[in-house]
Design a protein around this motif. Structure first.
Motif, PDB file in Angstrom:
ATOM      1  N   LEU A  45     -13.401 -18.366  65.784  1.00  0.00           N
ATOM      2  CA  LEU A  45     -14.151 -19.391  65.055  1.00  0.00           C
ATOM      3  C   LEU A  45     -13.659 -19.467  63.621  1.00  0.00           C
ATOM      4  O   LEU A  45     -13.555 -18.444  62.937  1.00  0.00           O
ATOM      5  CB  LEU A  45     -15.651 -19.054  65.081  1.00  0.00           C
ATOM      6  N   GLU A  79     -10.884 -21.421  69.123  1.00  0.00           N
ATOM      7  CA  GLU A  79     -11.641 -22.214  70.091  1.00  0.00           C
ATOM      8  C   GLU A  79     -12.548 -23.228  69.411  1.00  0.00           C
ATOM      9  O   GLU A  79     -12.852 -24.272  69.980  1.00  0.00           O
ATOM     10  CB  GLU A  79     -12.468 -21.289  70.994  1.00  0.00           C
ATOM     11  N   ALA A  80     -12.988 -22.913  68.200  1.00  0.00           N
ATOM     12  CA  ALA A  80     -13.915 -23.822  67.516  1.00  0.00           C
ATOM     13  C   ALA A  80     -13.814 -23.632  66.011  1.00  0.00           C
ATOM     14  O   ALA A  80     -13.325 -22.611  65.514  1.00  0.00           O
ATOM     15  CB  ALA A  80     -15.355 -23.569  67.978  1.00  0.00           C
ATOM     16  N   TYR A 130      -8.849 -30.913  69.054  1.00  0.00           N
ATOM     17  CA  TYR A 130     -10.272 -30.700  68.800  1.00  0.00           C
ATOM     18  C   TYR A 130     -11.067 -31.995  68.934  1.00  0.00           C
ATOM     19  O   TYR A 130     -10.642 -33.056  68.444  1.00  0.00           O
ATOM     20  CB  TYR A 130     -10.484 -30.139  67.387  1.00  0.00           C
ATOM     21  N   VAL A 190     -18.473 -29.928  63.557  1.00  0.00           N
ATOM     22  CA  VAL A 190     -18.180 -28.907  64.553  1.00  0.00           C
ATOM     23  C   VAL A 190     -17.022 -29.403  65.413  1.00  0.00           C
ATOM     24  O   VAL A 190     -17.095 -30.487  65.999  1.00  0.00           O
ATOM     25  CB  VAL A 190     -19.406 -28.605  65.430  1.00  0.00           C
ATOM     26  N   THR A 206     -14.410 -28.518  68.595  1.00  0.00           N
ATOM     27  CA  THR A 206     -14.231 -27.673  69.774  1.00  0.00           C
ATOM     28  C   THR A 206     -13.019 -28.147  70.567  1.00  0.00           C
ATOM     29  O   THR A 206     -12.704 -29.339  70.588  1.00  0.00           O
ATOM     30  CB  THR A 206     -15.472 -27.714  70.680  1.00  0.00           C
ATOM     31  N   LEU A 248     -23.750 -23.588  68.864  1.00  0.00           N
ATOM     32  CA  LEU A 248     -22.374 -23.718  69.345  1.00  0.00           C
ATOM     33  C   LEU A 248     -22.098 -22.710  70.465  1.00  0.00           C
ATOM     34  O   LEU A 248     -21.521 -23.067  71.517  1.00  0.00           O
ATOM     35  CB  LEU A 248     -21.414 -23.502  68.180  1.00  0.00           C
ATOM     36  N   ALA A 277     -21.303 -23.585  74.471  1.00  0.00           N
ATOM     37  CA  ALA A 277     -19.903 -23.367  74.891  1.00  0.00           C
ATOM     38  C   ALA A 277     -19.818 -22.966  76.369  1.00  0.00           C
ATOM     39  O   ALA A 277     -20.722 -22.347  76.920  1.00  0.00           O
ATOM     40  CB  ALA A 277     -19.303 -22.273  74.020  1.00  0.00           C
TER      41      ALA A 277
END
Length: 304
Positions: free
Chosen positions: A65, A106-107, A134, A158, A160, A300, A304
């Motif tokens: 993250l 990943e995020a 993303y 955000v 992802t 989040l 996920a």
């Protein structure tokens, strides 16, 4: 889950991440005093004091993250007149793209003022993140909805690695009143009618008395957040980098203390701040509100 924190400042994002059970393995900022405060409160994190636009991202630990709060001064309406250095401040957002390109976590979660989305290069910034794979979910959140005694509306983006933007389910907490963070037995009080007190301040206080009685808070300068003060039964207005809120008690007044501002920002009472009041307020006014970061990260992870 492991995270890194860019433009970490005093550590609001890192503190929120810790509240959510996320380990912040690396944090960076260009201001040595802020890096020291972050290190004092997050001793298990690796720290770098540097210009992140010049960072070698290959030297940063792996992470799941990416957290970032790039400079907001070039975007906010509070900046006043446009100045040459604002372009450089706005450009700090590209460091987030560079970091994401290198590590492809990943995020990511980016926090900034709402006006960030009005930046002329915001569509290009979003396009760059899309090109890296993303999907973006921007949202404007008010800190008061996350249980802190302050209205503070900020943009959270955000990102992802998913086909579609993530749908975050954020619980709305009860609003905390300003009275929950103000200690009327502490602080350096002075008479309201002081020879150097401005007429605008005196007028603002007198306009507030019929509505709020003997105890209330009032903005000390400018026009935002209400010219006639604010009830202690509702959250404060936004904590800024300068002393903004005056506490009124009968015929005496003082400015909000750094400890009270810390509480209104949602930091733990044990969080260490600079001893110099001006530095503490500057760092707090620039910080991410930890409970908001906590709730976003928790949502989040749940989605996920």
């Amino acid at each position: 889950m492991k995270a890194i924190d860019l433009f970490a400042g005093a550590g609001g994002f890192s503190t929120g991440a810790a509240m959510a059970g996320v380990q912040v393995v690396w944090a960076a900022n260009h201001w040595p005093a802020a890096v020291q405060v972050h290190a004092n409160n997050h001793p298990g994190t690796m720290h770098a004091c540097q210009d992140l636009e010049q960072a070698d991202w290959t030297q940063v630990p792996g992470h799941d993250l990416l957290l970032a709060s790039p400079a907001c001064q070039g975007h906010t309406n509070a900046r006043g007149k446009e100045r040459p250095h604002h372009d450089a401040q706005r450009a700090t957002a590209w460091a987030v793209v560079s970091a994401a390109e290198c590590h492809q976590p990943e995020a990511f979660v980016v926090e900034n003022v709402k006006e960030f989305a009005k930046w002329a290069l915001y569509p290009a910034w979003c396009a760059a993140m899309h090109a890296l794979g993303y999907a973006l979910a921007p949202m404007v959140l008010d800190a008061a909805d996350h249980g802190v005694a302050q209205h503070r509306r900020r943009l959270f983006i955000v990102g992802t690695r998913s086909k579609h933007p993530i749908d975050l389910r954020l619980e709305q907490h009860a609003h905390a009143p300003a009275s929950s963070v103000i200690d009327f037995t502490a602080g350096r009080w002075r008479p309201i009618h002081h020879p150097r007190r401005s007429s605008a301040t005196l007028q603002r206080i007198e306009r507030a008395r019929p509505r709020f009685g003997e105890r209330f808070v009032a903005p000390y300068y400018g026009s935002g957040s209400g010219e006639t003060g604010r009830s202690l039964d509702r959250p404060l207005g936004t904590i800024t980098t300068l002393d903004r809120w005056a506490v009124i008690d009968g015929e005496r007044m003082r400015m909000l203390s750094a400890g009270e501002a810390r509480a209104a920002m949602g930091f733990p009472d044990t969080y260490q701040l600079p001893s110099r009041h001006k530095d503490a307020m500057h760092m707090l006014g620039n910080a991410v509100v930890p409970p908001v970061a906590r709730d976003v990260i928790n949502a989040l992870r749940a989605a996920a």
